[in-house]
Design a protein around this motif. Structure first.
Motif, PDB file in Angstrom:
ATOM      1  N   GLU A 188      10.631   2.475   1.683  1.00  0.00           N
ATOM      2  CA  GLU A 188      11.556   1.720   2.856  1.00  0.00           C
ATOM      3  C   GLU A 188      11.387   0.202   2.988  1.00  0.00           C
ATOM      4  OE1 GLU A 188      14.304   3.467   3.711  1.00  0.00           O
ATOM      5  OE2 GLU A 188      13.793   4.612   2.271  1.00  0.00           O
ATOM      6  N   THR A 189      12.409  -0.381   3.556  1.00  0.00           N
ATOM      7  CA  THR A 189      12.043  -1.805   4.175  1.00  0.00           C
ATOM      8  C   THR A 189      11.261  -1.481   5.553  1.00  0.00           C
ATOM      9  OG1 THR A 189      14.248  -1.397   5.365  1.00  0.00           O
ATOM     10  CG2 THR A 189      14.087  -2.610   3.055  1.00  0.00           C
ATOM     11  N   ILE A 190      10.706  -2.723   5.979  1.00  0.00           N
ATOM     12  CA  ILE A 190      10.026  -2.659   7.075  1.00  0.00           C
ATOM     13  C   ILE A 190      10.862  -2.420   8.489  1.00  0.00           C
ATOM     14  CG2 ILE A 190       8.482  -3.881   8.751  1.00  0.00           C
ATOM     15  CD1 ILE A 190       7.061  -5.005   6.184  1.00  0.00           C
TER      16      ILE A 190
ATOM     17  N   ILE B  31      16.560   7.334  10.609  1.00  0.00           N
ATOM     18  CA  ILE B  31      16.023   6.283   9.455  1.00  0.00           C
ATOM     19  C   ILE B  31      14.456   6.816   9.057  1.00  0.00           C
ATOM     20  CG2 ILE B  31      16.806   4.310  10.845  1.00  0.00           C
ATOM     21  CD1 ILE B  31      14.053   3.721  11.799  1.00  0.00           C
ATOM     22  N   ILE B  32      14.017   6.134   8.019  1.00  0.00           N
ATOM     23  CA  ILE B  32      12.759   6.452   7.308  1.00  0.00           C
ATOM     24  C   ILE B  32      12.225   5.351   7.480  1.00  0.00           C
ATOM     25  CG2 ILE B  32      11.671   7.253   5.233  1.00  0.00           C
ATOM     26  CD1 ILE B  32      14.241   9.048   4.288  1.00  0.00           C
ATOM     27  N   ILE B  33      10.604   5.577   7.832  1.00  0.00           N
ATOM     28  CA  ILE B  33      10.032   4.395   7.815  1.00  0.00           C
ATOM     29  C   ILE B  33       8.671   4.809   6.829  1.00  0.00           C
ATOM     30  CG2 ILE B  33      10.356   3.496  10.134  1.00  0.00           C
ATOM     31  CD1 ILE B  33       7.776   4.951  11.035  1.00  0.00           C
TER      32      ILE B  33
ATOM     33  N   ARG C  83       0.810  -1.170  -0.090  1.00  0.00           N
ATOM     34  CA  ARG C  83       0.014   0.053   0.120  1.00  0.00           C
ATOM     35  C   ARG C  83       0.843   1.047  -0.060  1.00  0.00           C
ATOM     36  NH1 ARG C  83      -4.102   0.068   4.791  1.00  0.00           N
ATOM     37  NH2 ARG C  83      -2.125  -0.337   5.556  1.00  0.00           N
ATOM     38  N   LYS C  84       0.546   2.396  -0.846  1.00  0.00           N
ATOM     39  CA  LYS C  84       1.273   3.354  -0.989  1.00  0.00           C
ATOM     40  C   LYS C  84       1.247   4.494   0.474  1.00  0.00           C
ATOM     41  CE  LYS C  84       2.953   6.365  -4.254  1.00  0.00           C
ATOM     42  NZ  LYS C  84       4.284   6.241  -4.324  1.00  0.00           N
ATOM     43  N   THR C  85       2.281   4.629   1.079  1.00  0.00           N
ATOM     44  CA  THR C  85       2.294   5.390   2.246  1.00  0.00           C
ATOM     45  C   THR C  85       3.585   6.521   1.859  1.00  0.00           C
ATOM     46  OG1 THR C  85       4.123   4.011   3.215  1.00  0.00           O
ATOM     47  CG2 THR C  85       1.562   3.520   3.845  1.00  0.00           C
ATOM     48  N   THR C  86       3.239   7.422   2.825  1.00  0.00           N
ATOM     49  CA  THR C  86       4.106   8.712   2.830  1.00  0.00           C
ATOM     50  C   THR C  86       5.475   8.347   3.822  1.00  0.00           C
ATOM     51  OG1 THR C  86       2.390  10.078   2.547  1.00  0.00           O
ATOM     52  CG2 THR C  86       4.435  11.233   3.399  1.00  0.00           C
TER      53      THR C  86
END
Length: 198
Positions: free
Chosen positions: A20-22, A14-16, A4-7
Protein backbone atom coordinates in the motif's frame (compact mmCIF):
# COMPACT_ATOMS: atom_id res chain seq x y z
CA UNK A 1 13.32 1.88 -4.63
CA UNK A 2 12.89 -1.42 -2.80
CA UNK A 3 10.55 -1.32 0.21
CA UNK A 4 11.02 -3.59 3.18
CA UNK A 5 8.40 -6.33 3.12
CA UNK A 6 5.69 -5.81 5.74
CA UNK A 7 2.38 -7.41 6.55
CA UNK A 8 -0.67 -5.32 5.59
CA UNK A 9 -2.73 -4.06 8.53
CA UNK A 10 -6.35 -2.95 8.24
CA UNK A 11 -7.21 0.28 10.03
CA UNK A 12 -10.88 1.01 9.48
CA UNK A 13 -11.43 1.55 5.77
CA UNK A 14 -7.74 1.74 4.83
CA UNK A 15 -4.82 -0.66 4.74
CA UNK A 16 -1.32 0.29 5.84
CA UNK A 17 1.84 -1.64 5.12
CA UNK A 18 2.36 -4.33 2.52
CA UNK A 19 2.34 -2.84 -0.98
CA UNK A 20 0.00 0.00 0.00
CA UNK A 21 0.98 3.63 -0.38
CA UNK A 22 2.30 5.41 2.70
CA UNK A 23 -0.61 6.88 4.67
CA UNK A 24 -0.54 10.37 6.18
CA UNK A 25 -1.52 10.74 9.82
CA UNK A 26 -1.74 13.87 11.92
CA UNK A 27 -2.66 14.51 15.53
CA UNK A 28 -5.13 16.99 16.95
CA UNK A 29 -4.07 19.57 19.51
CA UNK A 30 -7.56 19.94 20.96
CA UNK A 31 -8.87 18.78 24.32
CA UNK A 32 -10.35 15.35 23.59
CA UNK A 33 -13.25 16.11 25.93
CA UNK A 34 -14.28 18.94 23.58
CA UNK A 35 -16.19 17.06 20.89
CA UNK A 36 -16.90 20.07 18.70
CA UNK A 37 -13.29 21.28 18.68
CA UNK A 38 -11.98 17.77 17.94
CA UNK A 39 -14.43 17.22 15.10
CA UNK A 40 -13.57 20.61 13.62
CA UNK A 41 -9.83 20.02 13.77
CA UNK A 42 -10.18 16.45 12.48
CA UNK A 43 -12.05 17.78 9.46
CA UNK A 44 -9.26 20.32 8.81
CA UNK A 45 -6.67 17.53 9.01
CA UNK A 46 -8.68 15.40 6.61
CA UNK A 47 -9.22 18.29 4.19
CA UNK A 48 -5.45 18.88 4.22
CA UNK A 49 -4.85 15.25 3.16
CA UNK A 50 -4.75 13.39 6.49
CA UNK A 51 -5.78 9.76 6.10
CA UNK A 52 -5.76 8.96 9.84
CA UNK A 53 -6.48 11.34 12.73
CA UNK A 54 -4.88 10.71 16.10
CA UNK A 55 -6.23 12.12 19.37
CA UNK A 56 -4.74 11.95 22.83
CA UNK A 57 -6.74 9.82 25.26
CA UNK A 58 -4.99 10.29 28.55
CA UNK A 59 -7.92 9.20 30.70
CA UNK A 60 -11.22 7.32 30.72
CA UNK A 61 -13.30 10.43 29.98
CA UNK A 62 -11.27 11.18 26.85
CA UNK A 63 -11.50 7.56 25.72
CA UNK A 64 -15.27 7.55 26.26
CA UNK A 65 -15.62 10.80 24.33
CA UNK A 66 -13.98 9.19 21.30
CA UNK A 67 -17.42 7.66 20.69
CA UNK A 68 -18.99 11.12 20.39
CA UNK A 69 -16.22 12.34 18.10
CA UNK A 70 -16.48 9.26 15.91
CA UNK A 71 -20.28 9.44 15.78
CA UNK A 72 -20.20 13.15 14.84
CA UNK A 73 -17.75 12.55 11.99
CA UNK A 74 -19.67 9.53 10.69
CA UNK A 75 -22.92 11.52 10.83
CA UNK A 76 -21.29 13.80 8.24
CA UNK A 77 -20.21 10.82 6.13
CA UNK A 78 -16.57 11.03 7.22
CA UNK A 79 -15.13 7.55 7.67
CA UNK A 80 -11.48 8.50 8.20
CA UNK A 81 -9.97 6.20 10.84
CA UNK A 82 -9.45 7.63 14.31
CA UNK A 83 -6.43 6.66 16.40
CA UNK A 84 -6.48 6.89 20.20
CA UNK A 85 -3.10 7.78 21.72
CA UNK A 86 -2.98 6.05 25.12
CA UNK A 87 -0.36 6.43 27.84
CA UNK A 88 -0.02 4.95 31.32
CA UNK A 89 -3.39 3.22 31.62
CA UNK A 90 -4.28 -0.13 30.10
CA UNK A 91 -7.95 0.37 31.03
CA UNK A 92 -8.08 3.49 28.84
CA UNK A 93 -6.84 1.42 25.89
CA UNK A 94 -9.66 -1.08 26.50
CA UNK A 95 -12.25 1.72 26.28
CA UNK A 96 -10.66 3.42 23.28
CA UNK A 97 -10.63 0.12 21.38
CA UNK A 98 -14.42 0.17 21.45
CA UNK A 99 -14.65 3.44 19.50
CA UNK A 100 -11.48 3.92 17.44
CA UNK A 101 -10.06 2.15 14.42
CA UNK A 102 -6.58 2.03 15.95
CA UNK A 103 -5.18 2.39 19.48
CA UNK A 104 -1.60 3.44 20.11
CA UNK A 105 -0.03 2.02 23.25
CA UNK A 106 3.49 2.46 24.55
CA UNK A 107 4.95 -0.83 25.80
CA UNK A 108 7.16 1.02 28.25
CA UNK A 109 4.29 2.41 30.26
CA UNK A 110 1.28 0.28 29.35
CA UNK A 111 1.60 -2.00 32.37
CA UNK A 112 4.45 -0.22 34.19
CA UNK A 113 3.11 3.29 34.95
CA UNK A 114 4.88 3.64 38.28
CA UNK A 115 8.45 3.66 37.02
CA UNK A 116 11.00 4.84 39.50
CA UNK A 117 13.77 5.48 36.95
CA UNK A 118 16.44 3.60 38.80
CA UNK A 119 18.49 0.57 37.92
CA UNK A 120 16.82 -2.51 39.33
CA UNK A 121 17.96 -6.10 39.27
CA UNK A 122 15.54 -8.78 38.10
CA UNK A 123 16.14 -12.49 38.42
CA UNK A 124 15.01 -14.55 35.45
CA UNK A 125 11.98 -15.66 37.47
CA UNK A 126 11.05 -12.06 38.38
CA UNK A 127 11.50 -11.00 34.77
CA UNK A 128 9.20 -13.82 33.62
CA UNK A 129 6.61 -12.77 36.21
CA UNK A 130 6.70 -9.23 34.77
CA UNK A 131 6.07 -10.62 31.28
CA UNK A 132 3.11 -12.59 32.64
CA UNK A 133 1.74 -9.35 34.09
CA UNK A 134 1.92 -7.83 30.60
CA UNK A 135 0.14 -10.89 29.14
CA UNK A 136 -2.68 -10.57 31.70
CA UNK A 137 -3.34 -6.96 30.62
CA UNK A 138 -2.67 -7.30 26.88
CA UNK A 139 -4.67 -10.42 25.99
CA UNK A 140 -8.05 -9.00 27.14
CA UNK A 141 -7.22 -5.77 25.27
CA UNK A 142 -6.48 -7.74 22.10
CA UNK A 143 -9.75 -9.62 22.52
CA UNK A 144 -11.60 -6.28 22.54
CA UNK A 145 -9.62 -5.13 19.51
CA UNK A 146 -10.45 -8.34 17.64
CA UNK A 147 -14.17 -8.01 18.45
CA UNK A 148 -14.27 -4.39 17.22
CA UNK A 149 -11.81 -4.71 14.29
CA UNK A 150 -9.43 -2.29 16.01
CA UNK A 151 -5.79 -2.22 15.01
CA UNK A 152 -2.96 -1.57 17.47
CA UNK A 153 0.08 0.63 17.10
CA UNK A 154 3.01 -0.19 19.37
CA UNK A 155 4.78 3.13 19.77
CA UNK A 156 8.13 2.72 21.50
CA UNK A 157 10.43 5.54 22.54
CA UNK A 158 13.56 5.62 24.64
CA UNK A 159 12.06 8.11 27.09
CA UNK A 160 9.58 5.60 28.44
CA UNK A 161 11.33 2.27 28.61
CA UNK A 162 10.24 0.24 31.62
CA UNK A 163 12.52 -0.25 34.61
CA UNK A 164 12.61 -3.94 33.65
CA UNK A 165 13.96 -3.14 30.17
CA UNK A 166 16.33 -0.50 31.53
CA UNK A 167 17.72 -3.03 34.02
CA UNK A 168 18.71 -5.48 31.29
CA UNK A 169 19.36 -3.31 28.23
CA UNK A 170 19.80 0.26 29.45
CA UNK A 171 18.63 3.18 27.33
CA UNK A 172 19.65 1.52 24.07
CA UNK A 173 18.18 0.71 20.66
CA UNK A 174 18.30 -2.95 21.72
CA UNK A 175 16.13 -2.07 24.73
CA UNK A 176 13.63 -0.29 22.49
CA UNK A 177 13.41 -3.34 20.23
CA UNK A 178 12.96 -5.71 23.16
CA UNK A 179 10.26 -3.44 24.62
CA UNK A 180 8.25 -3.93 21.42
CA UNK A 181 9.14 -7.61 21.12
CA UNK A 182 7.78 -8.42 24.59
CA UNK A 183 4.36 -7.34 23.30
CA UNK A 184 4.72 -8.73 19.78
CA UNK A 185 5.47 -12.22 21.12
CA UNK A 186 2.16 -12.12 22.99
CA UNK A 187 0.38 -10.78 19.89
CA UNK A 188 1.77 -13.74 17.90
CA UNK A 189 0.77 -16.25 20.60
CA UNK A 190 -2.87 -15.15 20.29
CA UNK A 191 -2.68 -14.70 16.50
CA UNK A 192 -3.39 -10.95 16.54
CA UNK A 193 -1.80 -9.42 13.45
CA UNK A 194 -3.42 -6.00 12.93
CA UNK A 195 -0.45 -4.20 14.41
CA UNK A 196 1.84 -1.38 13.36
CA UNK A 197 5.16 -0.62 15.03
CA UNK A 198 6.84 2.73 15.47
Amino acid sequence: MQRRKTTPTRVGNIIIGGDETIKVQSMTTTNTNDTEACVSQAKRIINAGGELVRLTTQGRREAENMKNISDALKAEGIMTPLVADVHFNANVADIAALYCEKVRVNPGNYVDPARVFKKLEYTDEEYAAEIEKIREAVVPFLDICRQHATAVRLGVNHGSLSDRIMSRYGDTPEGMVESAMEFLRIFREVDFNDVAIS
